[in-house]
Design an enzyme around this catalytic site. Structure first.
Site, mmCIF file in Angstrom:
data_model
loop_
_atom_site.group_PDB
_atom_site.id
_atom_site.type_symbol
_atom_site.label_atom_id
_atom_site.label_comp_id
_atom_site.label_asym_id
_atom_site.label_seq_id
_atom_site.Cartn_x
_atom_site.Cartn_y
_atom_site.Cartn_z
ATOM 1 C CE1 TYR A 1 -4.256 -2.827 -1.146
ATOM 2 C CE2 TYR A 1 -3.569 -3.637 -3.399
ATOM 3 C CZ TYR A 1 -4.635 -2.997 -2.541
ATOM 4 O OH TYR A 1 -5.628 -2.634 -3.137
ATOM 5 N NE ARG B 1 -2.402 -0.340 -4.197
ATOM 6 C CZ ARG B 1 -2.458 -0.452 -5.474
ATOM 7 N NH1 ARG B 1 -3.595 0.119 -5.953
ATOM 8 N NH2 ARG B 1 -1.982 -1.109 -6.173
ATOM 9 C CE1 TYR C 1 0.879 -0.877 -2.966
ATOM 10 C CE2 TYR C 1 3.131 -0.763 -2.845
ATOM 11 C CZ TYR C 1 1.865 -0.391 -2.196
ATOM 12 O OH TYR C 1 2.025 -0.480 -0.780
#
Length: 1083
Positions: free
Chosen positions: A902, A937, A1017
C-alpha cells in the site's frame, strides 16, 4: 549404481546449497545427519530477541575509551596451515574512518589470503614487525586463538582480544591472557539472535567449510558426484539431510534434498538460536537411524557441535564398518574432537576401506573468501561494542555478555542461553480435530458425506413444509443463483478482484428496481413512500452509472497495444434490437415478456462476472453487465406499468443519478478506489432501507408475513451496510482515524443490538395487521438500531483489516438485494442479489485466509487487535543503502522481483516503478512482480495501479505463483510492504502466526524501500530526508516495539541480506530510474 550423500549437522543448513545442484533422478546418494547440539538451521527471527538492557550507572559513568585513543592490531596467523587474516584492507580503511588512531598490520599478514602489504598501506594501515604490533596494539584481532608460548604471552597488558578462542579446549591460553589482565571475546560464542547475525563468524566459516567439504568428498570419492547429462538423463547426487529441529526441514527441502527424521516426537528447539540436547530415548532412536543411513549412503558430512564442549559422537566405529568400500566421511567437527569416533583431527585417514577426512583447516583452504567474510564479522562486532566513537564493554548487552570470556583478566562464566519462546498450546478443539482427521477411515469419510447430503435434503423438505410456495419459489432461485455465482466468482482472475467488486457494485444498483414498484404520483411523488421510492431509484442510478464507468476505466488499464481491436460499438446492435423488439411485443400484450426480460438480465449479469476470468475478456464482461442491467430495468418498467407522468418522473431521477454517477466515476483515481467502492456500498444500503420501508408503508395492513419479515431484514442489512460503508469510507479517505475505535464491552454491545433487532422484528410482524402505527415504530427502531450496529461493527476494525471490511460490505449489499427480491417476489432481484452476496462472501474468505482471520470473526466485528495484546520488541542493527548502490544491485542482477504494498499507492510511485521495470527488462534482466492478496486496501488494488502505469499484466504474479521463486532470485525490491513479507508469520504464537506471506527474505539480496521504520498499516512518518545520499552502506541501531496484530515488527529488516532504503517511494524510485538511465547510457 547410485551415490547417496548424508548431511549430518547441527549448524545452519545453508552450506547444503553446494549439494543441491547435484541432486537428480539417478541414484547417487549423499546423506548428512546433524544432531542439533549447536544450531542447525539457525532460527533467526524465530522469536523476538531479547533486547539489550540499558547501561548500568557504572557504565554510564565510564562510557569507555574514544576510538582516537586506540590502536587495532592484526598479526600474522602462525597456527599450522592457517592462511586467513583477521582484517582485510577494506575493513582496515573502515576502522580508520570510524576514528581509530591506527590500524597496525604485521608484515605479510595477508599474503596467503592474497592481500598484499601495499594494499594495507594504501588503505591507511601501518605495516609493522611482530614485536611492535603486540607491544602497541590495544585491540588485537585474530582468527585462531593466540598460540601458547608464542603469542599469548606477547599480548599487551590490559588490552582486548577478539578471536576464535574455544576456552574449554584452550585453558592454558585463557590463563595466560588472564595474567595479562586482558579482555577476551570468543567469536564462536556470539549468541544467535537477530541483531547478532552480522557478527556470526561461525556461520560464515560454516558456509565455506560446507562448500569445501563437498569438494573434498568429490576429490576422494571414486565415482562421479557432480551432475552430468548423458543419454540416460541427468545424473547427480541424492542428498539427504538430518536435523533435530523442525525449522530445518523447509531449508533442506528448499535446496532439493530429502529431509530424514527420527520416528520419535521431541522438539529440538533450544535457546539462543541453538538446538537443545536431546533425551536419551531420542538419541537412541537417532543412532539407529544413522546406522541405517550409513549402510546405504556413499558420503557422510557431519558438523554437529556443542558450544564449549567436545563435539558429540554421531558416527560410531560400527557405523563406519557398515559403510561401503570407498565411502567418504567428511568430519567438519574434527577441530573439537570430531563427530566420527575414528576421526583423526587434521588428517585424512582410512578405516576399513572408508576415508575419513578430518581436516581442521577447510575454511583456510579458501583463504581470500574466508578472510573477507571473517573480517566483516569481526569488524562489525568490534564497532558494536560501545558506539558513538567509543569502545565500551557493557556486560548487560546480550551479545557482549554472551561472547566475553575474560573481562580485565577476570574469567566470566558462560552466559545462560535464553529459553526458547513458549509455544502456545493448540486449543482442545484443534487437537480433537487433528486427532479426528488422522483417525478418519474411508468408511467414516463416506458416511459423513452421506449424512451431510441426507441432512441437506431433509432440511429442504422441512423448509418447504414450514413455509409456502412463494418463499420456496424465491428460495429455489436464490439457491441456483448462488451455486452458479460460486462457480463463476472462483474463476475470476485475482488481478481482477477490484473490477469484480466495481462491477458487482454497479449491478447491485438494481436495488432501484424495488423503488420502481413503490414510485407513483405524477411528475412528482405524492406520498412519503412514493418519495422514498424515487429517492431509492436516484441513489441506485448513481451506483449503476458510477460503477460501470469505474469498471471500464480500470479494465482499460489492462489493455495492451498488442491486443486485437474489440469493436465495442457493435454491442449497441443487440441493445437496440432487444429494446425495440421488447417494446413492440409489449404493445401487443405482455404474456411472459417480464419473465423473459428477467431471464435475459440474469444471464447477462452472470456472463459479466464470467468475463472477468481473464484480462482479455474482462472488457466484454463489463459491456454484458451494462446490457444486463439495462434489460432488467426495461423488464421492470414493463412489470410496473407506469403512467406517462410517473415514467417522466422515473426518467428524470434516473438521468440525474446517472449523470452524477458518471461524473464521479470519471473523476475518481485508482488510488481512491477503495473509499469510492465503500461509498457506493453505502448508497446501495441506503437505497435498500428506503425501498423496504416504502414497500411496507405503502400498504402495511395487507402485507404478508413473508413481505414483513423480508422487508424488516432488508432494513436491517441495508442499515448495517449504509453506516458501515460510511465509516469505511471515512477511514479509507483519511477523514477518520484508521485505528480501531475502542468500544467498551464491544461484543456485548453488538450482541445486545442484535437481540434488540430480533425482538423488535417479532413485535413488528405480530402488530402490523392490527396496529400499523405501532408496527411502524418498531420498524423505525430497527432502522436506528441497524445504523448503530453498522457503526459499532466497522468502527471497531482497524485500517489494516479494511480489505476484509470492504468485501464483507459487498456481500451485505448483495444479501440486502436478496431480501428485497423475497419481499417483492421478484426473481431478478433474488438472482442478482445472490450473485453479489456470493461474490462478496468468496472475496471475504480469500481476504480472511490471506490475513489469517476467520470469516465469523470478521462478520461480528472482532477483527481488531485485542486491547491487552503483549508488545513484541525487536532491537537490532539494520543496514542502510543508497540509491546508487540499489541501482548497481539491480543492474548486476539476473532476476529481480518487486514486492509492492500500500506504500506504493500512498506515494503514487507506480509510474516510476514501471519505468524501472522497463529499463531492467530492456537489459535482459528477468523482472517480475509479486502481489499478496491483501497488498492494498481492497482486493486487487495493486494490480490496478500497476496496470494504470502500463506494467504488462503477464509479469505480475500472485503469491502462490511466485513464492517458490524467491530462493533463486538475485534481488527482491520491497516497496511499501511489511506484514505481507514478515517471516514472523511463520512462528507459532506471533501476532500474525499462520498468515500466508511472501518469502522475500529467501532472496540473495533484499532491498526494502520505506519512509521510516513504522510497520504495516500504521501511519508513515515523513522521513527527515526523502533521499539519503549514502555513498556506502551504513548500519544503524533500531528498536521496534509494536502491539497491533497488523502492525508488528519485521525481523527481515534486520537480516544480513536485507538493506533499507529510506525515503518517499516516488522520489526514491525516480532517483533509481535516473541512476539506471545514466548507467545504461554510459555503458
Amino acid at each position: 549404481m547410485g551415490l547417496d550423500i548424508l548431511l549430518m549437522r547441527s549448524r545452519g543448513v545453508r552450506c547444503n546449497a553446494a549439494w543441491s545442484a547435484s541432486a537428480s533422478a539417478t541414484k547417487l546418494q549423499i546423506s548428512c545427519s546433524y544432531r542439533k547440539f549447536h544450531t542447525a538451521a539457525p532460527r533467526r527471527n524465530a522469536q523476538s530477541d531479547a533486547s539489550p538492557k540499558t547501561a548500568t550507572p557504572l557504565a554510564q559513568e565510564l562510557p569507555g575509551v574514544p576510538y582516537s585513543s586506540l590502536r587495532v592490531g592484526v598479526p600474522l596467523e602462525i597456527y599450522p596451515n592457517e592462511r586467513r587474516v583477521a582484517l582485510t584492507p577494506q575493513n582496515a580503511q573502515l576502522l580508520l574512518k570510524k576514528g581509530f588512531a591506527q590500524v597496525l598490520v604485521e608484515k605479510s599478514a595477508g599474503l596467503e589470503a592474497q592481500f598484499l602489504d601495499e594494499q594495507y598501506r594504501a588503505a591507511g594501515a601501518v605495516v609493522v614487525d611482530r614485536n611492535e604490533l603486540f607491544d602497541r596494539s590495544d585491540i588485537l584481532l585474530k582468527v585462531r586463538p593466540p598460540v601458547a608460548g608464542q603469542e599469548a604471552e606477547l599480548v599487551k597488558d590490559s588490552s582486548t582480544l577478539i578471536s576464535f578462542l574455544y576456552p574449554n579446549q584452550n585453558k592454558a591460553i585463557i590463563e595466560a591472557l588472564a595474567a595479562k589482565k586482558s579482555t577476551a571475546f570468543a567469536m564462536e560464542m556470539i549468541p544467535r539472535i537477530s541483531r547478532a547475525q552480522v557478527f556470526d563468524a561461525l556461520s560464515s566459516m560454516a558456509n565455506i567449510a560446507g562448500y569445501k567439504a563437498v569438494l573434498e568428498a568429490a576429490n576422494h570419492f571414486g565415482r562421479f558426484l557432480t551432475g552430468q547429462v548423458t543419454a540416460a538423463g541427468r545424473m547427480g547426487a541424492i542428498v539427504r539431510g538430518f536435523d533435530t529441529r523442525a525449522a530445518a526441514r523447509e531449508q533442506v527441502q528448499s535446496l532439493g534434498a530429502e529431509f530424514i527424521e527420527v520416528p520419535f516426537e521431541e522438539s529440538g528447539e533450544g535457546g539462543g538460536g541453538y538446538a537443545k540436547e536431546m533425551s536419551k530415548e531420542f538419541i537412541e532412536a537417532e543412532m539407529a537411524l544413522f546406522m541405517e543411513q550409513c549402510k546405504e549412503v556413499d558420503i557422510v558430512i557431519t558438523t554437529a557441535l556443542i558450544p564449549g564442549k567436545p563435539a558429540p559422537k554421531l558416527i560410531t566405529e560400527e557405523m563406519v564398518a557398515a559403510m561401503k568400500q570407498g565411502s567418504v566421511i567428511v568430519d567438519l567437527a574434527a577441530e573439537t574432537g570430531g563427530n566420527c569416533a575414528v576421526t583423526k583431527p587434521g588428517e585424512l585417514y582410512v578405516h576399513k576401506g572408508v576415508k575419513i577426512v578430518g581436516y581442521t583447516d577447510l575454511p583456510s583452504r579458501l583463504p581470500t573468501q574466508s578472510s573477507t567474510l571473517y573480517s566483516n564479522n569481526v569488524t562489525k562486532f568490534l564497532l558494536s561494542i560501545g558506539g558513538e566513537g567509543r569502545f565500551a564493554v557493557n556486560l548487560e548487552d546480550e551479545v557482549v555478555r554472551g561472547s566475553i570470556v575474560l573481562h580485565n583478566g577476570v574469567a566470566l562464566p558462560p552466559a545462560p542461553r535464553a529459553a526458547p519462546p513458549p509455544v502456545a498450546a493448540p486449543s482442545a478443539a484443534k487437537v480433537a480435530e487433528a486427532a479426528e482427521a488422522r483417525a478418519l477411515t474411508p468408511w467414516q469419510k463416506v458416511t459423513r458425506e452421506v449424512a451431510l447430503v441426507t441432512g441437506g435434503m431433509g432440511s429442504v423438505v422441512a423448509l418447504g413444509k414450514l413455509t409456502g410456495p412463494a418463499f420456496m419459489s424465491n428460495f429455489f432461485t436464490f439457491g441456483l443463483a448462488g451455486l452458479i455465482g460460486y462457480r463463476v466468482v472462483w474463476g475470476v482472475a485475482p488481478a481482477l478482484h477490484s473490477p469484480l467488486m466495481s462491477v458487482t457494485n454497479a449491478i447491485s444498483g438494481m436495488v432501484g428496481v424495488g423503488g420502481m414498484f413503490v414510485m407513483g404520483g405524477g411528475y412528482l411523488p405524492a406520498t412519503i413512500p412514493q418519495a422514498m421510492g424515487a429517492a431509492s431509484v436516484l441513489l441506485a442510478s448513481v451506483n449503476v452509472a458510477g460503477g460501470f464507468v469505474i469498471t471500464k476505466r480500470m479494465l482499460d488499464m489492462f489493455k495492451r497495444a498488442t491486443d486485437p481491436p474489440e469493436y465495442t460499438w457493435l454491442y449497441g446492435i443487440p441493445a437496440i434490437l432487444y429494446t425495440g423488439g421488447f417494446l413492440f411485443a409489449a404493445s401487443t400484450g405482455m404474456s411472459g415478456l417480464v419473465q423473459a426480460g428477467y431471464l435475459t438480465s440474469s444471464v447477462l449479469c452472470i456472463s459479466a462476472l464470467s468475463g472477468l476470468a481473464s484480462q482479455t475478456t474482462a472488457r466484454q464482461g463489463n459491456i454484458l453487465g451494462i446490457l444486463g442491467v439495462g434489460s432488467g430495468v426495461l423488464a421492470s418498467l414493463a412489470a410496473v406499468g407506469f403512467d406517462p407522468e410517473v415514467l417522466v418522473q422515473f426518467a428524470a431521477v434516473a438521468a440525474l443519478g446517472g449523470t452524477a454517477g458518471t461524473i464521479i466515476g470519471r473523476r475518481i483515481t485508482a488510488i481512491e478506489l477503495p473509499q469510492m467502492v465503500a461509498a457506493l456500498h453505502s448508497v446501495v444500503g441506503l437505497a435498500a432501507v428506503m425501498t423496504s420501508i416504502a414497500s411496507v408503508l405503502a400498504d402495511l395492513s395487507h402485507a404478508s408475513t413473508l413481505h414483513l419479515v423480508t422487508a424488516y431484514l432488508g432494513v436491517l442489512i441495508g442499515g448495517i451496510t449504509f453506516t458501515g460503508s460510511v465509516v469505511a469510507f471515512l477511514k479509507l479517505a483519511g477523514k477518520m482515524s484508521s485505528r480501531p475505535v475502542r468500544i467498551p464491552a464491544k461484543h456485548f454491545v453488538n450482541s445486545t443490538l442484535l437481540g434488540a433487532n430480533i425482538a423488535s422484528m417479532g413485535a413488528f410482524v405480530t402488530m402490523a395487521p392490527s396496529a400499523p402505527l405501532i408496527a411502524a415504530g418498531f420498524l423505525a427502531a430497527n432502522t436506528v438500531l441497524s445504523f448503530i450496529k453498522g457503526f459499532t461493527t466497522t468502527a471497531a476494525i482497524g485500517g489494516a483489516d479494511m480489505p476484509v471490511v470492504i468485501t464483507v460490505l459487498n456481500a451485505y449489499s448483495g444479501f440486502a438485494l436478496v431480501a428485497e427480491g423475497f419481499m417483492l417476489d421478484n426473481p431478478l432481484l433474488t438472482t442478482v442479489g445472490s450473485l453479489i452476496g456470493v461474490s462478496g462472501s468468496i472475496l471475504s474468505y480469500i481476504m480472511c485466509v490471506a490475513m489469517n482471520r476467520t470469516l465469523t470473526n470478521v462478520l461480528f466485528g472482532g477483527i481488531s487487535a485485542p486491547a491487552n495484546q503483549p508488545e513484541h520488541k525487536i532491537e537490532g542493527t539494520i543496514t542502510k543503502t543508497s540509491v546508487d548502490d540499489t541501482a548497481d544491485a539491480l543492474l548486476n542482477a539476473e532476476s529481480v522481483i518487486l514486492v509492492v504494498g500500500y506504500g506504493m499507492a500512498v506515494a503514487k510511485a507506480q509510474y516510476a516503478i514501471a519505468d524501472i521495470v522497463s529499463l531492467l527488462r530492456s537489459k535482459g534482466i528477468q523482472t517480475r512482480f509479486a502481489i499478496h492478496p491483501v497488498a492494498g486496501r481492497m482486493p486487487g488494488q495493486c494490480n490496478v495501479l500497476l496496470a494504470e502505469a502500463s506494467v504488462p499484466y503477464d509479469i505480475v504474479h500472485e503469491m502462490d505463483e511466485i513464492n517458490d521463486d524467491f530462493g533463486s532470485t538475485d534481488v527482491t525490491l520491497v516497496i511499501g510492504a511489511n506484514d505481507t513479507v514478515n517471516p514472523i508469520a511463520l512462528e507459532p504464537g506471533s501476532p500474525i502466526a499462520g498468515m500466508p506471506v511472501l518469502h522475500a527474505w529467501k532472496s540473495k539480496q533484499v532491498i526494502v524501500m520505506k519512509r521510516g521504520m513504522s510497520s504495516g498499516y500504521g501511519e508513515l512518518p515523513p522521513s527527515p530526508s526523502p533521499l539519503l545520499p549514502l555513498s556506502k552502506l551504513e548500519r544503524i541501531q533500531c528498536s521496534h516495539t509494536l502491539s497491533l496484530a497488523a502492525d508488528v515488527p519485521n525481523p527481515m529488516f534486520f537480516m544480513p541480506g536485507t538493506k533499507m532504503l529510506f525515503g518517499d517511494a516516488k522520489e526514491t524510485c525516480e532517483a533509481i530510474k535516473k541512476g539506471l538511465e545514466s548507467r545504461a547510457s554510459s555503458s
